[in-house]
Design an enzyme around this catalytic site. Structure first.
Site, PDB file in Angstrom:
ATOM      1  N   ASN A  66       0.819  -1.220   0.000  1.00  0.00           N
ATOM      2  CA  ASN A  66       0.000   0.000   0.000  1.00  0.00           C
ATOM      3  C   ASN A  66       0.850   1.266   0.000  1.00  0.00           C
ATOM      4  O   ASN A  66       0.571   2.207  -0.751  1.00  0.00           O
ATOM      5  CB  ASN A  66      -0.959   0.003   1.196  1.00  0.00           C
ATOM      6  CG  ASN A  66      -1.898  -1.178   1.152  1.00  0.00           C
ATOM      7  OD1 ASN A  66      -1.962  -1.884   0.141  1.00  0.00           O
ATOM      8  ND2 ASN A  66      -2.626  -1.403   2.236  1.00  0.00           N
ATOM      9  N   THR A  82     -14.034  37.091 -33.790  1.00  0.00           N
ATOM     10  CA  THR A  82     -14.863  36.843 -32.606  1.00  0.00           C
ATOM     11  C   THR A  82     -16.151  36.238 -33.166  1.00  0.00           C
ATOM     12  O   THR A  82     -16.551  36.553 -34.302  1.00  0.00           O
ATOM     13  CB  THR A  82     -15.202  38.134 -31.818  1.00  0.00           C
ATOM     14  OG1 THR A  82     -15.970  38.995 -32.655  1.00  0.00           O
ATOM     15  CG2 THR A  82     -13.950  38.876 -31.349  1.00  0.00           C
ATOM     16  N   HIS A  83     -16.768  35.363 -32.413  1.00  0.00           N
ATOM     17  CA  HIS A  83     -17.974  34.641 -32.880  1.00  0.00           C
ATOM     18  C   HIS A  83     -17.712  33.914 -34.200  1.00  0.00           C
ATOM     19  O   HIS A  83     -18.632  33.722 -34.998  1.00  0.00           O
ATOM     20  CB  HIS A  83     -19.162  35.586 -33.065  1.00  0.00           C
ATOM     21  CG  HIS A  83     -19.432  36.455 -31.875  1.00  0.00           C
ATOM     22  ND1 HIS A  83     -20.304  36.115 -30.873  1.00  0.00           N
ATOM     23  CD2 HIS A  83     -18.883  37.649 -31.506  1.00  0.00           C
ATOM     24  CE1 HIS A  83     -20.314  37.064 -29.952  1.00  0.00           C
ATOM     25  NE2 HIS A  83     -19.451  38.010 -30.305  1.00  0.00           N
ATOM     26  N   SER A 107      -6.636   9.604 -48.502  1.00  0.00           N
ATOM     27  CA  SER A 107      -7.882   8.843 -48.476  1.00  0.00           C
ATOM     28  C   SER A 107      -7.702   7.613 -49.354  1.00  0.00           C
ATOM     29  O   SER A 107      -7.001   7.656 -50.365  1.00  0.00           O
ATOM     30  CB  SER A 107      -9.010   9.726 -49.019  1.00  0.00           C
ATOM     31  OG  SER A 107     -10.021   8.925 -49.589  1.00  0.00           O
ATOM     32  N   LYS A 139      -7.123  13.855 -51.663  1.00  0.00           N
ATOM     33  CA  LYS A 139      -7.287  14.260 -50.259  1.00  0.00           C
ATOM     34  C   LYS A 139      -5.981  14.340 -49.487  1.00  0.00           C
ATOM     35  O   LYS A 139      -5.061  13.565 -49.693  1.00  0.00           O
ATOM     36  CB  LYS A 139      -8.221  13.280 -49.525  1.00  0.00           C
ATOM     37  CG  LYS A 139      -9.670  13.383 -49.907  1.00  0.00           C
ATOM     38  CD  LYS A 139     -10.327  14.702 -49.500  1.00  0.00           C
ATOM     39  CE  LYS A 139     -10.520  14.851 -48.032  1.00  0.00           C
ATOM     40  NZ  LYS A 139     -11.730  14.291 -47.493  1.00  0.00           N
ATOM     41  N   ASN A 175      -5.666  14.789 -45.460  1.00  0.00           N
ATOM     42  CA  ASN A 175      -6.502  14.968 -44.275  1.00  0.00           C
ATOM     43  C   ASN A 175      -5.689  15.298 -43.017  1.00  0.00           C
ATOM     44  O   ASN A 175      -4.639  14.700 -42.791  1.00  0.00           O
ATOM     45  CB  ASN A 175      -7.320  13.694 -44.015  1.00  0.00           C
ATOM     46  CG  ASN A 175      -8.273  13.400 -45.156  1.00  0.00           C
ATOM     47  OD1 ASN A 175      -8.825  14.326 -45.756  1.00  0.00           O
ATOM     48  ND2 ASN A 175      -8.453  12.136 -45.470  1.00  0.00           N
ATOM     49  N   GLU A 180      -7.240  15.971 -35.895  1.00  0.00           N
ATOM     50  CA  GLU A 180      -8.565  15.434 -35.542  1.00  0.00           C
ATOM     51  C   GLU A 180      -8.469  14.454 -34.379  1.00  0.00           C
ATOM     52  O   GLU A 180      -9.325  14.425 -33.489  1.00  0.00           O
ATOM     53  CB  GLU A 180      -9.185  14.729 -36.752  1.00  0.00           C
ATOM     54  CG  GLU A 180      -9.541  15.677 -37.871  1.00  0.00           C
ATOM     55  CD  GLU A 180      -9.855  14.909 -39.148  1.00  0.00           C
ATOM     56  OE1 GLU A 180     -11.019  14.541 -39.334  1.00  0.00           O
ATOM     57  OE2 GLU A 180      -8.934  14.654 -39.947  1.00  0.00           O
TER      58      GLU A 180
HETATM   59  N1  ARG Z   1      -1.912  -3.215  -7.680  1.00  0.00           N
HETATM   60  C1  ARG Z   1      -2.201  -2.573  -6.435  1.00  0.00           C
HETATM   61  C2  ARG Z   1      -2.579  -1.108  -6.692  1.00  0.00           C
HETATM   62  O1  ARG Z   1      -2.189  -0.579  -7.682  1.00  0.00           O
HETATM   63  C3  ARG Z   1      -1.027  -2.614  -5.539  1.00  0.00           C
HETATM   64  C4  ARG Z   1      -1.394  -2.586  -4.092  1.00  0.00           C
HETATM   65  C5  ARG Z   1      -2.039  -3.840  -3.686  1.00  0.00           C
HETATM   66  N2  ARG Z   1      -2.365  -3.811  -2.285  1.00  0.00           N
HETATM   67  C6  ARG Z   1      -3.239  -4.660  -1.726  1.00  0.00           C
HETATM   68  N3  ARG Z   1      -3.469  -4.523  -0.483  1.00  0.00           N
HETATM   69  N4  ARG Z   1      -3.869  -5.529  -2.470  1.00  0.00           N
HETATM   70  O2  ARG Z   1      -3.278  -0.486  -5.934  1.00  0.00           O
END
Ligand code: ARG
Length: 462
Positions: free
Chosen positions: A107, A152-153, A274, A280, A282, A287
């Site tokens: 985490n 403008t516009h 094209s 053409k 393009n 785009e």
């Molecule tokens: N792949 C997870 C993410 O991007 C990584 C962290 C995973 N943590 C867990 N407690 N499963 O968030």
């Protein structure tokens, strides 16, 4: 599939569950950040004595080897990049690899990697912006006296110059550079050592890892550090804003390269043909930029939707932060480069643009200004000129066709000296208020833009 967990599980997950949760392929975008953060973590574990110096060294050597060998040595039948790198580390250094994850969780690890990735990408994005600004500055200088209609516009309004138009885009990019600067500051704070959500009982030194990784400071609260994704929303928002502006440049190139305008010919290298119409040419790249702007906007709203009402603490939902992030940054940076290519290689049809300023009554304001400068109240001057325009239209002539005799006939109260203000070139030449396209004002603006451009980073301008 190899996993970093499973000790408490008696059954294995199905192929569908594995596939549904797997991110290894998109995680490869930040494989380097993951290794660098792990090196800092291992070094800190060795420094504070949680691991022996020898153990830390084995881990660091192994991680550096993985970095040197590159991602092609990683096994990809894994859930994510953290697993891939740890698996490879086992192969290289053996069981000591299992000590790397001491006092750390995926985490804080993924949050650290992502922050580092965003910082690196924003710095590169700022370089891309600078490059395009450099070109706009050159074009602004080169075409500072090339007349064109200003709108403008979407109706012809007053004459301007092509160089003046380019500088307008220059300043928009300056604002984006400033925004990136602010986002860099909020992003560049370190979650590492926050572990799963509540820190750790090991005597880690978060300041040390934060410093080694170049962060400004450790994030003060472990729960916040592992839960926050607002810096990604910031980056996505920035990409969306940049794309919005690039879509406006694209729209100009699309319109201007059409027969109706004929202001520019785009180079072969940035246009496509094209399959049925041989004649053409393009403006597909312009785009696509215009179209992909929709995706950049959607990427921001996608993550905003993920984060809305999400309880604090890591939730797997936040894994959905990275695909939009990678997508927006890639598209945005490619689009900046493509606009650069299109503008650099374009053939500006200066005569056609200048011709566009003739006979469109776009110097009517100049005539009214002239009268006002002679003491006629501007509202009255506006009325008189309005009558002149109506008279000209009904006689089938344009302002530039007015002769002293004709003027006397239509508006006897106007001195014939007024006729001197009716050319587009004269109109631009007289507009020298700050920020206007006249030669003196443009000289100052070009100096200002050059000074801002030459500064390191992006000084705030508006
Ligand atoms: N792949 C997870 C993410 O991007 C990584 C962290 C995973 N943590 C867990 N407690 N499963 O968030």
């Amino acid at each position: 599939m190899r996993k970093l967990w499973g000790g408490a599980f008696t059954e294995s997950t199905s192929e569908l569950v594995d596939r549904f949760g797997q991110t290894i392929h998109s995680d490869l975008n930040f494989w380097q950040e993951d290794i660098i953060a792990s090196v800092a973590h291992a070094r800190m574990l060795g420094e504070v004595g949680i691991l022996t110096r020898d153990e830390a060294k084995q881990l660091i050597d192994g991680l550096e080897k993985i970095h040197e060998q590159g991602p092609s040595y990683l096994k990809l039948d894994v859930e994510d990049i953290h697993t891939a790198i740890e698996t490879r580390l086992y192969e290289l250094v053996g069981d000591v690899a299992g000590k790397l994850h001491t006092a750390r969780s995926r985490n804080d690890q993924v949050a650290t990697d992502t922050r580092m990735y965003v910082v690196n990408e924003l710095i590169s994005l700022q370089d891309d912006l600078k490059n395009l600004q450099g070109l706009l500055l050159e074009l602004g200088e080169e075409y500072q006296s090339a007349l064109m209609p200003g709108y403008t516009h979407q109706q012809r309004a007053q004459p301007i110059t092509l160089g003046f138009h380019f500088l307008a885009h220059f300043w928009a990019l300056q604002r984006h550079g400033c925004r990136a600067e602010r986002i860099l500051t909020v992003t560049n704070h370190c979650p590492l050592g926050s572990a799963a959500l509540a820190g750790t009982s090991f005597p880690i030194d978060r300041q040390m890892t934060s410093d080694e990784l170049g962060f400004i400071a450790p994030i003060p609260n472990a729960l916040d550090a592992t839960s926050d994704r607002s810096y990604i929303l910031d980056a996505l928002h920035l990409c969306a804003l940049i794309m919005l502006d690039l879509s406006r440049v694209s729209q100009e190139l699309i319109l201007w390269s059409g027969k109706e305008f004929g202001f520019v010919k785009l180079a072969d290298g940035v246009t496509t043909g094209s399959s049925i119409m041989p004649q053409k040419r393009n403006p597909d790249m312009a785009e696509l930029i215009r179209g992909r702007t929709a995706r950049a906007i959607a990427n921001w709203t996608t993550l905003a939707g993920v984060m809305k009402a999400l309880p604090l603490g890591y939730n797997r939902d936040t894994q959905e932060d990275k695909p939009p992030l990678f997508d927006s940054l890639r598209k945005c940076r490619d689009s900046i480069e493509l606009i650069n290519l299109m503008l650099k290689s374009a053939d500006w049809q200066l005569e056609r643009m200048a011709a566009g300023t003739y006979g469109d009554f776009s110097t009517a304001t100049d005539l009214a200004d002239y009268l006002a400068s002679q003491g006629v109240p501007f509202r009255r001057a506006h009325e008189i000129v309005g009558q002149i325009v109506v008279a000209c239209v009904s006689e089938g002539i344009v302002l530039e066709d007015l002769t002293p005799a004709k003027l006397k006939e239509i508006a006897p109260e106007i001195p014939e000296t007024a006729l001197s203000v009716l050319s587009a070139a004269g109109s631009v030449a007289r507009r020298n208020s700050l920020g206007a396209p006249g030669p003196d004002a443009m000289k100052s603006q070009l100096e200002h833009a050059t000074q801002v451009f030459n500064e390191r980073g992006f000084p705030r301008i508006a």
